[in-house]
Design a protein around this motif. Structure first.
Motif, PDB file in Angstrom:
ATOM      1  N   VAL A  28       0.825  -1.209   0.000  1.00 24.00           N
ATOM      2  CA  VAL A  28       0.000   0.000   0.000  1.00 24.00           C
ATOM      3  C   VAL A  28       0.859   1.260   0.000  1.00 24.00           C
ATOM      4  CG1 VAL A  28      -1.689   1.323   1.345  1.00 24.00           C
ATOM      5  CG2 VAL A  28      -1.939  -1.160   1.106  1.00 24.00           C
ATOM      6  N   MET A  29       1.845   1.312   0.880  1.00 22.51           N
ATOM      7  CA  MET A  29       2.602   2.545   1.104  1.00 22.51           C
ATOM      8  C   MET A  29       3.520   2.928  -0.058  1.00 22.51           C
ATOM      9  SD  MET A  29       1.553   3.762   3.974  1.00 22.51           S
ATOM     10  CE  MET A  29       2.786   4.981   4.407  1.00 22.51           C
ATOM     11  N   THR A  30       3.789   2.016  -0.960  1.00 22.14           N
ATOM     12  CA  THR A  30       4.631   2.343  -2.112  1.00 22.14           C
ATOM     13  C   THR A  30       3.805   2.838  -3.297  1.00 22.14           C
ATOM     14  OG1 THR A  30       4.610   0.011  -2.775  1.00 22.14           O
ATOM     15  CG2 THR A  30       6.486   0.768  -1.449  1.00 22.14           C
ATOM     16  N   GLN A  31       2.488   2.925  -3.127  1.00 23.28           N
ATOM     17  CA  GLN A  31       1.609   3.426  -4.178  1.00 23.28           C
ATOM     18  C   GLN A  31       1.108   4.815  -3.804  1.00 23.28           C
ATOM     19  OE1 GLN A  31      -1.575   0.730  -5.274  1.00 23.28           O
ATOM     20  NE2 GLN A  31      -0.410  -1.003  -4.507  1.00 23.28           N
ATOM     21  N   GLU A  32       0.778   5.588  -4.823  1.00 21.03           N
ATOM     22  CA  GLU A  32       0.149   6.888  -4.582  1.00 21.03           C
ATOM     23  C   GLU A  32      -1.328   6.672  -4.299  1.00 21.03           C
ATOM     24  OE1 GLU A  32       1.545   9.692  -4.112  1.00 21.03           O
ATOM     25  OE2 GLU A  32       3.533   9.035  -4.691  1.00 21.03           O
TER      26      GLU A  32
END
Length: 155
Positions: A28-32
């Protein structure tokens, strides 16, 4: 589950251990928009993979903009993920007639596709006025009990 859109993002692995939980976080955190967000709140229950200070430290070390927030221990009704899990239990997992784990995954993915096509945010019916009323009742109840205790001690 994204609370603002109620879409779910499946992760096909057991996520009750620290490593799979952190894999989900990384997914999740590596996506915008999460990668560049000032803060991203991870609302979690008190499961073993994320209930300790070590889990909080692990999360913030990997993603400084991530903030772990724990739900109250006996308040699953507050947790939208728990509500979603109850839907899955009723609509997907029961009856438990699977002969192989891949069947479970297939059924869950099919449900997720259908759910995401029609997902709507949960409509909370408990308002701030309801909360004020509840707190006032609790205050009255607590005051009444304290008065009863005081009268018993005085007698």
């Amino acid at each position: 589950m994204q609370c603002n859109t109620p879409r779910s993002n499946a992760l096909s692995q057991l996520a009750y251990k620290a490593k799979p939980f952190m894999n989900l976080v990384a997914q999740v955190m590596t996506q915008e928009p999460y990668a560049s967000a000032r803060r991203v709140f991870w609302i979690v229950d008190n499961g073993s993979s994320h209930r300790s200070k070590k889990a909080v430290d692990r999360l913030t070390a990997a993603f400084p903009n991530a903030v772990m927030v724990h739900t109250p221990i006996h308040a699953s009704w507050l947790n939208q993920v728990e509500i979603y899990f109850s839907v899955i239990q009723r609509k997907v997992v029961s009856p438990n007639d699977f002969t192989h784990l891949t069947q479970v995954g297939d059924r869950l993915r099919a449900f997720e596709d259908r759910y995401n096509a029609t997902a709507q945010p949960f409509q909370w019916k408990f308002t701030t006025s309801d909360l004020d009323d509840l707190l006032a009742r609790l205050d009255r109840h607590t005051a009444d009990r304290q008065e009863e205790s005081w009268l018993r001690l005085a007698a």
